[in-house]
Design an enzyme around this catalytic site. Sequence first.
Site, PDB file in Angstrom:
ATOM      1  N   ASP A 136       0.807  -1.205   0.000  1.00 29.06           N
ATOM      2  CA  ASP A 136       0.000   0.000   0.000  1.00 29.06           C
ATOM      3  C   ASP A 136       0.849   1.267   0.000  1.00 29.06           C
ATOM      4  O   ASP A 136       0.595   2.201  -0.771  1.00 29.06           O
ATOM      5  CB  ASP A 136      -0.936  -0.011   1.216  1.00 29.06           C
ATOM      6  CG  ASP A 136      -2.028   1.029   1.118  1.00 29.06           C
ATOM      7  OD1 ASP A 136      -1.740   2.216   1.379  1.00 29.06           O
ATOM      8  OD2 ASP A 136      -3.166   0.669   0.782  1.00 29.06           O
ATOM      9  N   TRP A 165      -5.557   1.547  -0.284  1.00 28.07           N
ATOM     10  CA  TRP A 165      -5.535   0.729  -1.502  1.00 28.07           C
ATOM     11  C   TRP A 165      -5.686  -0.747  -1.169  1.00 28.07           C
ATOM     12  O   TRP A 165      -6.320  -1.502  -1.912  1.00 28.07           O
ATOM     13  CB  TRP A 165      -4.259   0.997  -2.297  1.00 28.07           C
ATOM     14  CG  TRP A 165      -4.025   2.466  -2.495  1.00 28.07           C
ATOM     15  CD1 TRP A 165      -2.919   3.187  -2.142  1.00 28.07           C
ATOM     16  CD2 TRP A 165      -4.946   3.420  -3.053  1.00 28.07           C
ATOM     17  NE1 TRP A 165      -3.090   4.505  -2.449  1.00 28.07           N
ATOM     18  CE2 TRP A 165      -4.321   4.679  -3.010  1.00 28.07           C
ATOM     19  CE3 TRP A 165      -6.241   3.324  -3.575  1.00 28.07           C
ATOM     20  CZ2 TRP A 165      -4.945   5.848  -3.480  1.00 28.07           C
ATOM     21  CZ3 TRP A 165      -6.859   4.477  -4.042  1.00 28.07           C
ATOM     22  CH2 TRP A 165      -6.208   5.716  -3.986  1.00 28.07           C
ATOM     23  N   ASP A 166      -5.112  -1.177  -0.056  1.00 28.70           N
ATOM     24  CA  ASP A 166      -5.309  -2.564   0.390  1.00 28.70           C
ATOM     25  C   ASP A 166      -6.785  -2.847   0.641  1.00 28.70           C
ATOM     26  O   ASP A 166      -7.322  -3.869   0.224  1.00 28.70           O
ATOM     27  CB  ASP A 166      -4.527  -2.817   1.684  1.00 28.70           C
ATOM     28  CG  ASP A 166      -3.069  -3.162   1.429  1.00 28.70           C
ATOM     29  OD1 ASP A 166      -2.770  -3.695   0.346  1.00 28.70           O
ATOM     30  OD2 ASP A 166      -2.245  -2.903   2.313  1.00 28.70           O
ATOM     31  N   LEU A 167      -7.430  -1.941   1.362  1.00 30.75           N
ATOM     32  CA  LEU A 167      -8.830  -2.150   1.719  1.00 30.75           C
ATOM     33  C   LEU A 167      -9.735  -2.078   0.494  1.00 30.75           C
ATOM     34  O   LEU A 167     -10.677  -2.863   0.353  1.00 30.75           O
ATOM     35  CB  LEU A 167      -9.260  -1.126   2.765  1.00 30.75           C
ATOM     36  CG  LEU A 167      -8.534  -1.258   4.107  1.00 30.75           C
ATOM     37  CD1 LEU A 167      -8.827  -0.059   5.000  1.00 30.75           C
ATOM     38  CD2 LEU A 167      -8.929  -2.546   4.815  1.00 30.75           C
TER      39      LEU A 167
END
Length: 408
Positions: A136, A165-167
């Site tokens: 991220d 961005w991960d989520l």
Amino acid sequence: MTHSLPLDHLTVVECATFVAGPSCGLTLAQLGAEVIRVDLPGGGSDHLRWPLADSGASLYWANLNKGKRSVAIDYRTPEGHELLVELGTQPGDGAGIFVDNVVGRHRVTHDHLAARRPDAISMHLLGFPDGRPAVDYTVNAAVGVPDMTGPPDSAVPVNHVLPAWDLLAGSTAAVGLLAAVSRRTHTGEGASIDLALSDVALSTVGSLGWLAEAEQDGSRRPHGNHVFGSFGTDFATSDHQRIMIIALTEGQWRALCDVTGTNAVFAALEKALGTDLRNESARYELRETIASILRPWFGARPLSQLREDLDRARVLWSPYRTMRQAAEDARTDATSVAGEIDQQGIGAMLATGTPLRWSYPSAEPLAAPVVGADTEQVLTETLGLTSLQLGRLHDQGVVSSTSPVDAA
């Protein structure tokens, strides 16, 4: 009346670490899917990731893996690889769904799954589309967001703590898997899906118009706590608290002027500058001037008085809180999606359930398993292994199990 959860007909095998893959599995598990997380014996690379409980157990891991089942398999061995393929290709309309972010020669690929089950669905999470690694923070830096973040006088880019961005990748992966399941139901076809973290970030900033803006106007500079394109910023109170005030709409702007008694002041400003502050862009362009006019009013009042006045006037606002204060509020709010669970290895822990509020009561948050807690049950009940076969795999180090006593 007992209601079934919407995805209780699905079984998903998750072989992923860190945030994107596990958050995909968490989303599906909270909607009722049976999610079987597969880790190497002893736990994956994220098993002891911070923040940690006083016991040393990972609060991060326990919360991202709530409601899942845990199987420990050394899929780097031929026997373990075969077990993972078998788990990912179990028969049934709701099975044959696989999520991973594994790299290297030990990875279970879609070809491995499709050879056993042609309608298998796989979701492979990676950094860049060409296979290069990314996380991220590196993607966030590469897509230009830190350059727009921070105080106006900052000479360096400013990161933020939320792994956005991960989520977003986890949510996108969940949607992609459900779309593939729907397609399989209608066509009988499987799907091989790759989802790159860099694509998620670029697609998102593109959808917000930021790429087009950069090409047209150049890179946007950071401007502190001001909201871009409208009026919104933070103010200090007389008791040294801080609040965020927003006026996106004409109605919100009118409410803010009414409660602060500044209608005449802003009318004079509009006349002097030949502008109309009912226009959102005009409020943005004059944000510093507006803030300087409003600042003394907020600075003369304590938070308790402001809360009463702003709520009554229907101003869009919020106090700044610490995470500790947010946790305290969540614990005392009967309508919150948070609740206390008993997490093995940690004890009483505040945890959250799905944010989706159905027309019937939502399921309470569930505890996460300890690594390997479900190995024996899953391999015997799902794959039909005998106790003799399971014992041999244990002796060879291909699988491991954790009993409640071991984990305590």
